[in-house]
Structure formats: C-alpha cells, structure tokens
Design a protein around this motif. Sequence first.
Motif, PDB file in Angstrom:
ATOM      1  N   ALA A  25     -30.221  34.919   2.243  1.00  0.00           N
ATOM      2  CA  ALA A  25     -30.829  33.586   2.136  1.00  0.00           C
ATOM      3  C   ALA A  25     -30.114  32.757   1.078  1.00  0.00           C
ATOM      4  CB  ALA A  25     -32.312  33.715   1.799  1.00  0.00           C
ATOM      5  N   ARG A  26     -29.724  33.373  -0.021  1.00  0.00           N
ATOM      6  CA  ARG A  26     -28.969  32.659  -1.042  1.00  0.00           C
ATOM      7  C   ARG A  26     -27.620  32.197  -0.505  1.00  0.00           C
ATOM      8  NH1 ARG A  26     -28.756  35.622  -6.722  1.00  0.00           N
ATOM      9  NH2 ARG A  26     -27.743  33.619  -7.174  1.00  0.00           N
ATOM     10  N   ASP A  27     -26.996  33.032   0.348  1.00  0.00           N
ATOM     11  CA  ASP A  27     -25.736  32.629   0.972  1.00  0.00           C
ATOM     12  C   ASP A  27     -25.943  31.391   1.842  1.00  0.00           C
ATOM     13  OD1 ASP A  27     -24.590  34.844  -0.204  1.00  0.00           O
ATOM     14  OD2 ASP A  27     -24.744  36.090   1.600  1.00  0.00           O
ATOM     15  N   TYR A  28     -26.997  31.418   2.664  1.00  0.00           N
ATOM     16  CA  TYR A  28     -27.290  30.276   3.525  1.00  0.00           C
ATOM     17  C   TYR A  28     -27.543  29.013   2.689  1.00  0.00           C
ATOM     18  CZ  TYR A  28     -27.678  33.144   7.758  1.00  0.00           C
ATOM     19  OH  TYR A  28     -27.426  33.962   8.831  1.00  0.00           O
ATOM     20  N   GLN A  29     -28.265  29.189   1.592  1.00  0.00           N
ATOM     21  CA  GLN A  29     -28.538  28.039   0.729  1.00  0.00           C
ATOM     22  C   GLN A  29     -27.248  27.482   0.143  1.00  0.00           C
ATOM     23  OE1 GLN A  29     -31.203  28.881  -2.546  1.00  0.00           O
ATOM     24  NE2 GLN A  29     -31.690  26.732  -2.864  1.00  0.00           N
ATOM     25  N   ALA A  30     -26.358  28.363  -0.298  1.00  0.00           N
ATOM     26  CA  ALA A  30     -25.083  27.918  -0.853  1.00  0.00           C
ATOM     27  C   ALA A  30     -24.222  27.240   0.202  1.00  0.00           C
ATOM     28  CB  ALA A  30     -24.332  29.102  -1.463  1.00  0.00           C
ATOM     29  N   ALA A  31     -24.354  27.685   1.453  1.00  0.00           N
ATOM     30  CA  ALA A  31     -23.564  27.112   2.545  1.00  0.00           C
ATOM     31  C   ALA A  31     -24.180  25.833   3.093  1.00  0.00           C
ATOM     32  CB  ALA A  31     -23.402  28.130   3.666  1.00  0.00           C
ATOM     33  N   GLY A  32     -25.393  25.488   2.630  1.00  0.00           N
ATOM     34  CA  GLY A  32     -26.048  24.279   3.120  1.00  0.00           C
ATOM     35  C   GLY A  32     -26.826  24.478   4.396  1.00  0.00           C
ATOM     36  N   MET A  38     -38.466  25.465  -3.663  1.00  0.00           N
ATOM     37  CA  MET A  38     -38.662  24.140  -4.265  1.00  0.00           C
ATOM     38  C   MET A  38     -37.353  23.367  -4.320  1.00  0.00           C
ATOM     39  SD  MET A  38     -41.514  24.452  -7.290  1.00  0.00           S
ATOM     40  CE  MET A  38     -40.750  25.806  -8.148  1.00  0.00           C
ATOM     41  N   ARG A  39     -36.254  24.058  -4.629  1.00  0.00           N
ATOM     42  CA  ARG A  39     -34.952  23.393  -4.660  1.00  0.00           C
ATOM     43  C   ARG A  39     -34.586  22.876  -3.265  1.00  0.00           C
ATOM     44  NH1 ARG A  39     -34.225  21.957  -9.738  1.00  0.00           N
ATOM     45  NH2 ARG A  39     -33.987  23.690 -11.198  1.00  0.00           N
ATOM     46  N   ILE A  40     -34.890  23.658  -2.258  1.00  0.00           N
ATOM     47  CA  ILE A  40     -34.587  23.224  -0.890  1.00  0.00           C
ATOM     48  C   ILE A  40     -35.403  21.992  -0.535  1.00  0.00           C
ATOM     49  CG2 ILE A  40     -34.840  23.861   1.546  1.00  0.00           C
ATOM     50  CD1 ILE A  40     -34.106  26.727   0.753  1.00  0.00           C
ATOM     51  N   TYR A  41     -36.702  22.010  -0.850  1.00  0.00           N
ATOM     52  CA  TYR A  41     -37.556  20.872  -0.522  1.00  0.00           C
ATOM     53  C   TYR A  41     -37.169  19.633  -1.325  1.00  0.00           C
ATOM     54  CZ  TYR A  41     -40.347  24.451   1.787  1.00  0.00           C
ATOM     55  OH  TYR A  41     -40.757  25.472   2.602  1.00  0.00           O
ATOM     56  N   GLU A  42     -36.710  19.840  -2.556  1.00  0.00           N
ATOM     57  CA  GLU A  42     -36.234  18.705  -3.350  1.00  0.00           C
ATOM     58  C   GLU A  42     -34.994  18.084  -2.691  1.00  0.00           C
ATOM     59  OE1 GLU A  42     -35.463  20.165  -7.246  1.00  0.00           O
ATOM     60  OE2 GLU A  42     -37.553  20.654  -7.662  1.00  0.00           O
ATOM     61  N   ARG A  43     -34.092  18.939  -2.257  1.00  0.00           N
ATOM     62  CA  ARG A  43     -32.866  18.436  -1.636  1.00  0.00           C
ATOM     63  C   ARG A  43     -33.178  17.694  -0.342  1.00  0.00           C
ATOM     64  NH1 ARG A  43     -27.487  22.131  -0.401  1.00  0.00           N
ATOM     65  NH2 ARG A  43     -26.323  20.548   0.776  1.00  0.00           N
ATOM     66  N   GLU A  44     -34.166  18.170   0.416  1.00  0.00           N
ATOM     67  CA  GLU A  44     -34.533  17.523   1.673  1.00  0.00           C
ATOM     68  C   GLU A  44     -35.591  16.446   1.476  1.00  0.00           C
ATOM     69  OE1 GLU A  44     -35.688  20.895   4.050  1.00  0.00           O
ATOM     70  OE2 GLU A  44     -33.654  21.085   4.858  1.00  0.00           O
ATOM     71  N   ARG A  45     -36.014  16.259   0.209  1.00  0.00           N
ATOM     72  CA  ARG A  45     -37.008  15.238  -0.153  1.00  0.00           C
ATOM     73  C   ARG A  45     -38.332  15.452   0.597  1.00  0.00           C
ATOM     74  NH1 ARG A  45     -34.700  11.732  -3.354  1.00  0.00           N
ATOM     75  NH2 ARG A  45     -36.434  10.253  -3.201  1.00  0.00           N
ATOM     76  N   GLU A  46     -38.683  16.693   0.796  1.00  0.00           N
ATOM     77  CA  GLU A  46     -39.976  17.047   1.383  1.00  0.00           C
ATOM     78  C   GLU A  46     -40.942  17.327   0.232  1.00  0.00           C
ATOM     79  OE1 GLU A  46     -39.798  20.065   4.365  1.00  0.00           O
ATOM     80  OE2 GLU A  46     -37.965  19.272   5.264  1.00  0.00           O
ATOM     81  N   TRP A  47     -41.429  16.248  -0.366  1.00  0.00           N
ATOM     82  CA  TRP A  47     -42.171  16.360  -1.618  1.00  0.00           C
ATOM     83  C   TRP A  47     -43.525  17.027  -1.442  1.00  0.00           C
ATOM     84  CZ3 TRP A  47     -38.610  15.923  -4.929  1.00  0.00           C
ATOM     85  CH2 TRP A  47     -37.592  14.990  -4.783  1.00  0.00           C
ATOM     86  N   GLU A  48     -44.192  16.834  -0.301  1.00  0.00           N
ATOM     87  CA  GLU A  48     -45.484  17.483  -0.094  1.00  0.00           C
ATOM     88  C   GLU A  48     -45.326  19.004  -0.063  1.00  0.00           C
ATOM     89  OE1 GLU A  48     -44.291  15.107   1.829  1.00  0.00           O
ATOM     90  OE2 GLU A  48     -45.778  13.493   2.074  1.00  0.00           O
ATOM     91  N   ARG A  49     -44.287  19.486   0.612  1.00  0.00           N
ATOM     92  CA  ARG A  49     -44.047  20.930   0.672  1.00  0.00           C
ATOM     93  C   ARG A  49     -43.610  21.452  -0.701  1.00  0.00           C
ATOM     94  NH1 ARG A  49     -41.069  22.652   6.163  1.00  0.00           N
ATOM     95  NH2 ARG A  49     -42.130  24.587   5.580  1.00  0.00           N
ATOM     96  N   ALA A  50     -42.881  20.638  -1.439  1.00  0.00           N
ATOM     97  CA  ALA A  50     -42.503  21.039  -2.801  1.00  0.00           C
ATOM     98  C   ALA A  50     -43.739  21.186  -3.679  1.00  0.00           C
ATOM     99  CB  ALA A  50     -41.539  20.014  -3.398  1.00  0.00           C
ATOM    100  N   ILE A  51     -44.704  20.281  -3.505  1.00  0.00           N
ATOM    101  CA  ILE A  51     -45.947  20.363  -4.281  1.00  0.00           C
ATOM    102  C   ILE A  51     -46.712  21.626  -3.927  1.00  0.00           C
ATOM    103  CG2 ILE A  51     -48.229  19.303  -4.570  1.00  0.00           C
ATOM    104  CD1 ILE A  51     -46.805  16.569  -4.246  1.00  0.00           C
ATOM    105  N   ASP A  52     -46.847  21.917  -2.625  1.00  0.00           N
ATOM    106  CA  ASP A  52     -47.553  23.129  -2.196  1.00  0.00           C
ATOM    107  C   ASP A  52     -46.883  24.379  -2.757  1.00  0.00           C
ATOM    108  OD1 ASP A  52     -49.311  21.561  -0.780  1.00  0.00           O
ATOM    109  OD2 ASP A  52     -48.265  21.796   1.134  1.00  0.00           O
ATOM    110  N   THR A  53     -45.566  24.407  -2.737  1.00  0.00           N
ATOM    111  CA  THR A  53     -44.833  25.576  -3.237  1.00  0.00           C
ATOM    112  C   THR A  53     -44.994  25.720  -4.743  1.00  0.00           C
ATOM    113  OG1 THR A  53     -43.213  25.248  -1.460  1.00  0.00           O
ATOM    114  CG2 THR A  53     -42.599  26.721  -3.242  1.00  0.00           C
TER     115      THR A  53
END
Length: 373
Positions: free
Chosen positions: A75-82, A109-124
């Motif tokens: 999963a970290r690899d996928y995150q690094a690859a975008g 949370m970093r993924i949701y921040e990058r995608e600007r999905e703030w509601e999901r970031a709040i839940d997480t």
Amino acid sequence: MRGLSHLVNNDTDQAIEIFIGLIEADEGTIDLHLALGSLFRRRGEVDRALRIHQNLVQRPRLKPLHRNQARFELARDYQAAGVLDRAEEIFLELAHQGMFLSDCLSRLMRIYEREREWERAIDTAQWLSSAQGRDMGPRIAQYWCELADSALRRDDARGQQQCLKRALAADPHCVRAQLTRAGQAVDSGKVAQALKIYRDVIQHHEAFIPDVLAPWRDAFLREHSAQQWAAELERVYRRHPHPHLQVALIQAQAQSGQTDARQQALDQLVQQPSWVGLHAALDQDWSNLPSQAAGLLKGFADVLRVPLEKSPTYRCDHCGYSGRQLNWQCPSCQHWNTTQPLPDMTYSALEEQVHGASSLPESGTGAAGKSVS
C-alpha cells in the motif's frame, strides 16, 4: 550471498529475482525482502518495490503476519506511485483488522488531504483519536476550515458558518477559524464582535499579530478615530511588545499628528530594538533636519527596505521551510499548524542581501558568471 553480490555489482534485477526465489526455500528471508523493498521505494524505484511486495503477498503459504506486513508495504508503494485508490483500499482493510492501525489511519488522512476529501479526512482523524487517544482537534479544525472555504466559493454563507462553528468546537483556539469569523462579522456590520475576536487572537496567539494587524486596524477605524487607534495600539503594545505592533504604533502616532511621535518611536526602539521598527522610524519625515542628515536617514531606510521586502515572513517549526505566504499546511513537510509568522527580519536575511549586493567579479579569471562576496 549471490543476491548480495548482484546488489554490489549494481545488477538489482538479478538480485531481486534471487531474493524472490528464496521465499519458498526459507521464510526467514522475508525481513530481508521487506527491507529491500523499502530501500527501493526510498530511492524512488517504486516499480521494483512493487515487484517485491506483490510477490510476497501472492505466496500461498505465507504466515498471516508476514502477509499483512507485505500488504502494508505494498500500500505504501501504491501511495508513493500515486495509485491512491489501491493504497486506500489496502490501508482501510488493514485498519479494520486492527493491523498497523495508527500508520494506516495517518496515511489514509494524507490520501484524503491530497484528494481534498475533507469529510473522510475528518472521519479518519476521529477514528484515530478514539482508537489511539491522540488529540486530533487542531487538525480536524483545519479540515473544517477547508470545508468552510469550499462553502464560501459556492456562496454558501450558512454552510461556511456551520463549518467554522464545528472547527472551533474541535479546536476553540483555531486561529484560522477565528480570523475568518472576524471577517464575517465585519462584513455583516458586527464590528464590535470582530474587534473582540482580534483581541482574543492577540492575547492567545501573539505570534499571529502580523496577520491580525491590517484587518484589526480596518475594523477599528470603522467606528473610531485615528487618535483612538494610536491609543489602542499603545495599550496593547505595553502587554505584547511585538515588533509589528511597534511598527504600527510608530506609524499611527505619526499619522495622528502627535508632535512627539518621532521621540516616542526612538524611545520604543531603545526599549525594544527590531529591524522592522528601525526601518519604520527611519522612514519618518525628517524634513526639519539639515538636508545631509535627512538624506542619510532616508538612505538607511532605503537600504533596509530591500531585505525587509524579500526576507521570509513565515517559517515552519517542523521542517524549517520558509516563505512570504502563510500556509496552514506546510507545503514541504505537509504538517498542519506548524507554520508561524516570524516576528522580525532575521540577521541572516539582511546579511544575504548585503553580500548579494556587494558581489564583485573575480579578477584575473576571465570566467563568466564567477563572483565573490
């Protein structure tokens, strides 16, 4: 040993094939594979890291603990690859299993921040807070402020107010939410409410005085005179001797027509020396002095103006990133609430400008572009 020999000889593809082949023969080499995959990811060779971790996950007889470790690294690899959707899927599965919970939720949370999905970031963030007992209030407040900004762009004033209210519920001292609410109060004619908010920010967050000064002044002068503004600044400056308050006070005293304004400015500088205060004092009207002395003071003011206009005004306390714009999330380290206004110009900024201005071509070299300072 053959695999290590290939690595030493920079033949990483052959090394990977050998290490992958060792899995079936000896499960004790899994830690080596995980370390090797992490090494490739740190070097930016994400495709090679993916190959290692995908092969580990596909091994049918791998123990559940090792499989989950490999899935986390994958999963970290996928995150690094975008490839964020694949990374999110694995992190969520591991988190629901209680595996690597803190790391998985932080990365989500970093993924949701990058995608600007703030509601999901709040839940997480709330999930992480309840699971680990961590205070996520300041970060959640920033997410609500992002939603408030989105509501403002949609001309949804009511939605913006609700988001700001929730931001302050998560973090009652959120400067960003307080400044936005003060601006709303001014726009709706509630100047007294706005002034109270500005005073509260100054009292509890003295570092943000440079960001409060301009809107506070504009709001104050809507209902009060310039003389009252100078008196207000002097009262606040006694409690918070901040260099930017010093500058504002010097300018307000001069604009209000106080006859002893320049003497007061000099007295303040003696008690609280600062570069920005010195520039404000030098930049006053010295026409009553002899022309040579007035020109000298103006010249020093001009010399100081250049580094003041170019020097950083904000710095991240976590990574040291600096610039002239306030970022609630540091663009370098991605941390929230770590960027603070600098109270004064640093001497290094002045030194850099002076040395840069005095650079001279090297003599006798004939090489273009070479200089010494």
